[in-house]
Design an enzyme around this catalytic site. Structure first.
Site, short mmCIF file in Angstrom:
data_model
loop_
_atom_site.label_atom_id
_atom_site.label_comp_id
_atom_site.label_asym_id
_atom_site.label_seq_id
_atom_site.Cartn_x
_atom_site.Cartn_y
_atom_site.Cartn_z
N LYS A 85 -36.97 58.56 29.03
CA LYS A 85 -36.31 58.00 27.72
C LYS A 85 -36.23 59.14 26.69
CE LYS A 85 -40.67 56.51 25.54
NZ LYS A 85 -40.81 57.72 24.83
N CYS A 117 -45.85 54.48 17.91
CA CYS A 117 -44.41 54.85 18.14
C CYS A 117 -44.10 54.49 19.37
CB CYS A 117 -44.48 56.54 18.40
SG CYS A 117 -44.67 57.45 16.86
N CYS A 118 -44.02 54.85 20.57
CA CYS A 118 -43.41 54.66 21.88
C CYS A 118 -44.24 53.16 22.11
CB CYS A 118 -43.43 55.62 22.78
SG CYS A 118 -42.54 57.10 22.24
N VAL A 119 -45.37 52.99 22.09
CA VAL A 119 -45.94 51.67 22.55
C VAL A 119 -45.56 50.53 21.92
CG1 VAL A 119 -48.08 50.51 23.05
CG2 VAL A 119 -47.93 53.01 23.70
N THR A 122 -41.83 49.78 22.18
CA THR A 122 -41.39 49.10 23.54
C THR A 122 -42.01 48.00 23.67
OG1 THR A 122 -41.01 51.48 24.59
CG2 THR A 122 -41.28 49.58 26.03
#
Length: 180
Positions: A85, A117-119, A122
């Site tokens: 990603k 952020c990403c956790v 998503t």
């Protein structure tokens, strides 16, 4: 095919090796994630890795660099799947959802870095894409950021995401054996 897929987000070398930026309880979180991966494999649950990638020579997450590689304690094995990603959302402009479709996924179990952020992004996106989700509450982490400690960030996100976007369950209370 399995209805449930374990999703391991951005557990890459840079996340544990940046000088002066240790992740909150990083060693324990790695052990917890490794335990989840082992349990998933023992119970026939697919393990899918999400790998943050940035463009350009010398960038922090440059493909094929040491920083970009998965941490050796949890690295993928043959049969596991991987998506690259370029943003905080594993669903955006990637093959993630196509792979989940091939795996027959309806329920996603999340762990990894970086909590806020990403956790977070998503997990929220998974709801928008129609997935039932679990965030293993002690299998994600972050860093002190000058405003909040990593510990506070993890606690805040567990509280905020639980029951709104996913179920937050501690590893000791979670089992793949009961899931499809």
């Amino acid at each position: 095919m399995s209805e449930t897929v374990l999703v391991v987000i951005d557990v890459q070398n840079i996340m544990f090796e940046t000088p002066g930026m240790p992740p909150f309880e990083g060693g324990r979180v790695l052990e917890t994630i490794a335990g989840l991966i082992a349990s998933a494999r023992e119970n026939g649950v697919p393990v899918h890795y999400v790998q943050h990638t940035t463009e350009g020579a010398g960038s922090e997450f440059e493909a094929d660099s040491h920083n970009w590689l998965f941490h050796p304690a949890i690295a993928p094995k043959p049969g596991d799947t991987v998506s690259r990603k370029h943003s905080y959302d594993a669903f955006w402009n990637t093959d993630f959802e196509a792979i989940l479709g091939k795996l027959g996924a309806r329920k996603l179990v999340f762990c990894g870095l970086q909590t806020e952020c990403c956790v977070d992004t998503t997990v929220r996106s998974a709801l928008a894409h129609g997935y039932e989700s679990v965030l293993v509450g002690d299998a994600h982490t972050s860093y002190d950021n000058g405003v909040l400690t990593g510990e506070q960030i993890v606690a805040h996100h567990n509280q905020t995401l639980n029951r709104r976007f996913c179920k937050v369950i501690p590893a000791k209370d979670f089992s793949f054996a009961q899931r499809g």
